[in-house]
Design a protein around this motif. Structure first.
Motif, PDB file in Angstrom:
ATOM      1  N   ARG A   2       0.841  -1.196   0.000  1.00 27.09           N
ATOM      2  CA  ARG A   2       0.000   0.000   0.000  1.00 27.09           C
ATOM      3  C   ARG A   2       0.879   1.250   0.000  1.00 27.09           C
ATOM      4  NH1 ARG A   2      -3.603  -0.132   5.117  1.00 27.09           N
ATOM      5  NH2 ARG A   2      -4.098   1.936   4.299  1.00 27.09           N
ATOM      6  N   PHE A   3       0.520   2.218  -0.847  1.00 27.01           N
ATOM      7  CA  PHE A   3       1.227   3.494  -0.809  1.00 27.01           C
ATOM      8  C   PHE A   3       0.343   4.578  -1.384  1.00 27.01           C
ATOM      9  CE2 PHE A   3       2.122   2.085  -5.097  1.00 27.01           C
ATOM     10  CZ  PHE A   3       2.220   3.249  -5.855  1.00 27.01           C
ATOM     11  N   ARG A   4       0.686   5.786  -1.027  1.00 27.90           N
ATOM     12  CA  ARG A   4      -0.004   6.959  -1.554  1.00 27.90           C
ATOM     13  C   ARG A   4       1.038   8.045  -1.756  1.00 27.90           C
ATOM     14  NH1 ARG A   4      -0.640   6.780   3.937  1.00 27.90           N
ATOM     15  NH2 ARG A   4      -0.340   8.717   5.115  1.00 27.90           N
ATOM     16  N   GLU A   5       0.676   9.102  -2.440  1.00 23.78           N
ATOM     17  CA  GLU A   5       1.600  10.203  -2.674  1.00 23.78           C
ATOM     18  C   GLU A   5       1.096  11.449  -1.973  1.00 23.78           C
ATOM     19  OE1 GLU A   5       2.917  12.606  -6.577  1.00 23.78           O
ATOM     20  OE2 GLU A   5       3.566  10.502  -6.584  1.00 23.78           O
ATOM     21  N   VAL A   6       1.993  12.092  -1.213  1.00 28.53           N
ATOM     22  CA  VAL A   6       1.661  13.319  -0.496  1.00 28.53           C
ATOM     23  C   VAL A   6       2.677  14.386  -0.888  1.00 28.53           C
ATOM     24  CG1 VAL A   6       1.326  14.411   1.752  1.00 28.53           C
ATOM     25  CG2 VAL A   6       0.720  11.996   1.440  1.00 28.53           C
ATOM     26  N   ASP A   7       2.217  15.435  -1.563  1.00 24.50           N
ATOM     27  CA  ASP A   7       3.091  16.538  -1.992  1.00 24.50           C
ATOM     28  C   ASP A   7       4.310  16.039  -2.760  1.00 24.50           C
ATOM     29  OD1 ASP A   7       1.417  18.406  -0.813  1.00 24.50           O
ATOM     30  OD2 ASP A   7       2.470  18.319   1.105  1.00 24.50           O
ATOM     31  N   GLY A   8       4.110  15.031  -3.597  1.00 19.70           N
ATOM     32  CA  GLY A   8       5.180  14.537  -4.451  1.00 19.70           C
ATOM     33  C   GLY A   8       6.060  13.470  -3.842  1.00 19.70           C
ATOM     34  N   VAL A   9       5.849  13.127  -2.573  1.00 20.78           N
ATOM     35  CA  VAL A   9       6.640  12.091  -1.902  1.00 20.78           C
ATOM     36  C   VAL A   9       5.744  10.891  -1.612  1.00 20.78           C
ATOM     37  CG1 VAL A   9       7.984  11.495   0.157  1.00 20.78           C
ATOM     38  CG2 VAL A   9       8.227  13.763  -0.891  1.00 20.78           C
ATOM     39  N   GLN A  10       6.207   9.702  -1.965  1.00 14.49           N
ATOM     40  CA  GLN A  10       5.426   8.498  -1.732  1.00 14.49           C
ATOM     41  C   GLN A  10       5.537   8.046  -0.279  1.00 14.49           C
ATOM     42  OE1 GLN A  10       7.273   6.241  -4.979  1.00 14.49           O
ATOM     43  NE2 GLN A  10       5.236   5.922  -5.835  1.00 14.49           N
ATOM     44  N   VAL A  11       4.391   7.661   0.275  1.00 13.64           N
ATOM     45  CA  VAL A  11       4.290   7.173   1.650  1.00 13.64           C
ATOM     46  C   VAL A  11       3.848   5.715   1.595  1.00 13.64           C
ATOM     47  CG1 VAL A  11       3.189   7.479   3.906  1.00 13.64           C
ATOM     48  CG2 VAL A  11       3.655   9.487   2.451  1.00 13.64           C
ATOM     49  N   PHE A  12       4.674   4.821   2.128  1.00 12.51           N
ATOM     50  CA  PHE A  12       4.442   3.387   2.032  1.00 12.51           C
ATOM     51  C   PHE A  12       3.986   2.821   3.379  1.00 12.51           C
ATOM     52  CE2 PHE A  12       7.240   4.467  -1.386  1.00 12.51           C
ATOM     53  CZ  PHE A  12       6.813   3.684  -2.446  1.00 12.51           C
ATOM     54  N   GLU A  13       3.039   1.886   3.307  1.00 12.22           N
ATOM     55  CA  GLU A  13       2.547   1.204   4.501  1.00 12.22           C
ATOM     56  C   GLU A  13       2.591  -0.304   4.258  1.00 12.22           C
ATOM     57  OE1 GLU A  13      -0.873   2.937   6.568  1.00 12.22           O
ATOM     58  OE2 GLU A  13      -0.942   4.458   4.970  1.00 12.22           O
ATOM     59  N   PRO A  14       3.762  -0.910   4.427  1.00  9.45           N
ATOM     60  CA  PRO A  14       3.875  -2.352   4.190  1.00  9.45           C
ATOM     61  C   PRO A  14       3.100  -3.148   5.228  1.00  9.45           C
ATOM     62  CG  PRO A  14       5.895  -1.475   5.144  1.00  9.45           C
ATOM     63  CD  PRO A  14       5.041  -0.296   4.820  1.00  9.45           C
ATOM     64  N   SER A  15       2.645  -4.321   4.819  1.00  5.94           N
ATOM     65  CA  SER A  15       2.013  -5.223   5.770  1.00  5.94           C
ATOM     66  C   SER A  15       3.068  -5.765   6.731  1.00  5.94           C
ATOM     67  CB  SER A  15       1.345  -6.382   5.030  1.00  5.94           C
ATOM     68  OG  SER A  15       2.339  -7.199   4.420  1.00  5.94           O
ATOM     69  N   PHE A  16       2.614  -6.418   7.785  1.00  6.88           N
ATOM     70  CA  PHE A  16       3.564  -6.974   8.753  1.00  6.88           C
ATOM     71  C   PHE A  16       4.491  -7.979   8.065  1.00  6.88           C
ATOM     72  CE2 PHE A  16       5.130  -9.517  12.251  1.00  6.88           C
ATOM     73  CZ  PHE A  16       5.373  -8.562  13.229  1.00  6.88           C
ATOM     74  N   GLU A  17       3.946  -8.789   7.149  1.00  7.73           N
ATOM     75  CA  GLU A  17       4.745  -9.784   6.437  1.00  7.73           C
ATOM     76  C   GLU A  17       5.748  -9.111   5.506  1.00  7.73           C
ATOM     77  OE1 GLU A  17       1.408 -11.464   8.280  1.00  7.73           O
ATOM     78  OE2 GLU A  17       1.437  -9.868   6.743  1.00  7.73           O
ATOM     79  N   GLU A  18       5.304  -8.102   4.753  1.00  9.98           N
ATOM     80  CA  GLU A  18       6.209  -7.396   3.838  1.00  9.98           C
ATOM     81  C   GLU A  18       7.339  -6.710   4.603  1.00  9.98           C
ATOM     82  OE1 GLU A  18       3.103  -6.114   0.270  1.00  9.98           O
ATOM     83  OE2 GLU A  18       3.183  -4.954   2.129  1.00  9.98           O
ATOM     84  N   PHE A  19       7.026  -6.223   5.781  1.00 10.03           N
ATOM     85  CA  PHE A  19       7.979  -5.456   6.575  1.00 10.03           C
ATOM     86  C   PHE A  19       9.134  -6.316   7.090  1.00 10.03           C
ATOM     87  CE2 PHE A  19       9.156  -2.829  10.367  1.00 10.03           C
ATOM     88  CZ  PHE A  19       9.343  -1.620   9.722  1.00 10.03           C
ATOM     89  N   GLN A  20       8.952  -7.594   7.172  1.00  9.04           N
ATOM     90  CA  GLN A  20       9.975  -8.470   7.749  1.00  9.04           C
ATOM     91  C   GLN A  20      11.225  -8.584   6.890  1.00  9.04           C
ATOM     92  OE1 GLN A  20       9.332  -9.410  10.974  1.00  9.04           O
ATOM     93  NE2 GLN A  20       7.566  -8.124  10.449  1.00  9.04           N
ATOM     94  N   ASP A  21      11.088  -8.399   5.584  1.00  9.83           N
ATOM     95  CA  ASP A  21      12.224  -8.538   4.666  1.00  9.83           C
ATOM     96  C   ASP A  21      12.650  -7.150   4.205  1.00  9.83           C
ATOM     97  OD1 ASP A  21      13.994  -9.013   2.542  1.00  9.83           O
ATOM     98  OD2 ASP A  21      12.992 -10.891   2.005  1.00  9.83           O
TER      99      ASP A  21
END
Length: 365
Positions: A2-21
């Protein structure tokens, strides 16, 4: 992811599983386009914490050996920053000072603070507890622990037991209102990671890597004496140029607010700068994935500081780009401007710089 863009900068919200690696997560963030901007914010998943108890950091025993007073000279969005080393203090005393009437931040939202920062940058010299060696992540934190990141940089240097402070070891930064990190790219144009453990936010500005050379040319024109003394003077981390000036000269600049509990990732050759909104504690280091190697091969160093970080890229090319090794080696040999130091192996160069006592603070984040 999951990600969104705020004022030209991407903000990422990885899942708990994605975050492990960590390495795979960074590669995915890069693939999704954050490298073009040069900066990405990463919000950890619920359930992940960096440290269970921060009260022990402020007991009076944890010290800031060499806080700096930051003096700014200039006007109309163009400033030079000078760092004056002060007497060591505890985190407890630094926080008391940061919250005192003299140094406390003004009232207002993020936009108000940004406007007041640029309006009053030359007044009320701030202090910065920068470049404090160490990490305060809990030992049992495995994912995204800045003191123990999976990184091809760490792999290469640690095989030979080499430590370059702040580059492949973590630094802590204790900020207050207006404490600043000037425009710079990382040593050897590496990736960097910054995490705010607690306290006030930071404002970050970033210029996309493809426009980095334009910033260098603009800065050289505005600060000709600095450029004459060192063609890579921006690596001194002493130059502050406002976004309004950059906009006037059509250099794209994005902005993002970095809150406690969030990570910021900078990408190779992305110029960035920023300031703190009040007292906070952040932790940072450099790292690398394979995409960095092409930047590392081209990275330029400061001409005048003997303690500039220099890493010979031979071992990285041999291991990760073996098909390019012969061409790369021939290119190095034909470079008539190579210094004697370029003939040293990676480890000798790294050891040389890791053993030096730096005369000026890096003050990079």
């Amino acid at each position: 992811m999951r990600f969104r863009e705020v004022d030209g900068v991407q903000v990422f919200e990885p899942s708990f599983e994605e975050f492990q690696d960590f390495s795979r997560c960074i590669s995915e963030i890069e693939r999704l386009g954050a490298a073009r901007t040069g900066l990405a914010k990463v919000i950890p998943p619920k359930g992940w914490i960096a440290r269970k108890d921060y009260s022990t950091i402020n007991t009076g025993e944890f010290r800031i050996p060499a806080p700096i007073s930051q003096v700014f000279q200039g006007r109309q969005g163009l400033y030079e920053q000078y760092n004056i080393v002060k007497k060591g203090t505890t985190v407890h005393e630094f926080e008391k000072l940061a919250r005192s009437e003299r140094y406390e931040p003004p009232k207002g939202n993020h936009s108000d603070l940004e406007r007041k920062y640029w309006k009053n940058i030359t007044f009320r010299t701030p202090l910065y507890g920068a470049d404090v060696s160490g990490s305060i992540f809990d030992d049992d934190v495995h994912a995204w622990n800045i003191s123990n990141l999976p990184s091809i940089l760490n792999n290469m240097l640690e095989e030979e037991d080499v430590r370059i402070p702040g580059v492949n070891t973590p630094y802590l930064y204790f900020g207050m209102w207006k404490s600043t990190f000037a425009w710079h790219t990382e040593d050897m144009d590496l990736f960097s990671i910054n995490y705010i453990h607690y306290g006030a936010p930071k404002t970050w500005y970033v210029i996309p890597p493809e426009h980095g050379k334009r910033l260098e040319r603009l800065a050289a024109g505005f600060f000709p004496e600095s450029f004459a003394s060192c063609s890579n003077f921006l690596r001194h981390k002493m130059t502050v140029i406002s976004p309004q000036v950059l906009k006037k000269y059509s250099i794209p600049c994005s902005k993002v607010i970095h809150e406690a509990g969030q990570f910021m990732i900078t990408f190779p050759f992305a110029y960035h700068c920023g300031f703190n909104h009040g007292f906070n504690c952040a932790e940072s280091t450099n790292f690398a994935i394979e995409s960095w190697i092409d930047y590392g091969k081209k990275a330029e160093q400061c001409d005048c500081h003997s303690d500039s970080v220099k890493i010979d890229m031979d071992m990285f090319v041999k291991k990760y780009q073996p098909e390019q090794w012969e061409e790369y080696k021939a290119s190095k040999m034909s470079d008539s401007d190579s210094s004697d130091e370029d003939d040293l192996p990676l480890i000798e160069i790294a050891k040389k710089y890791s053993k030096k006592t730096r005369k000026s603070t890096r003050c990079a984040r």
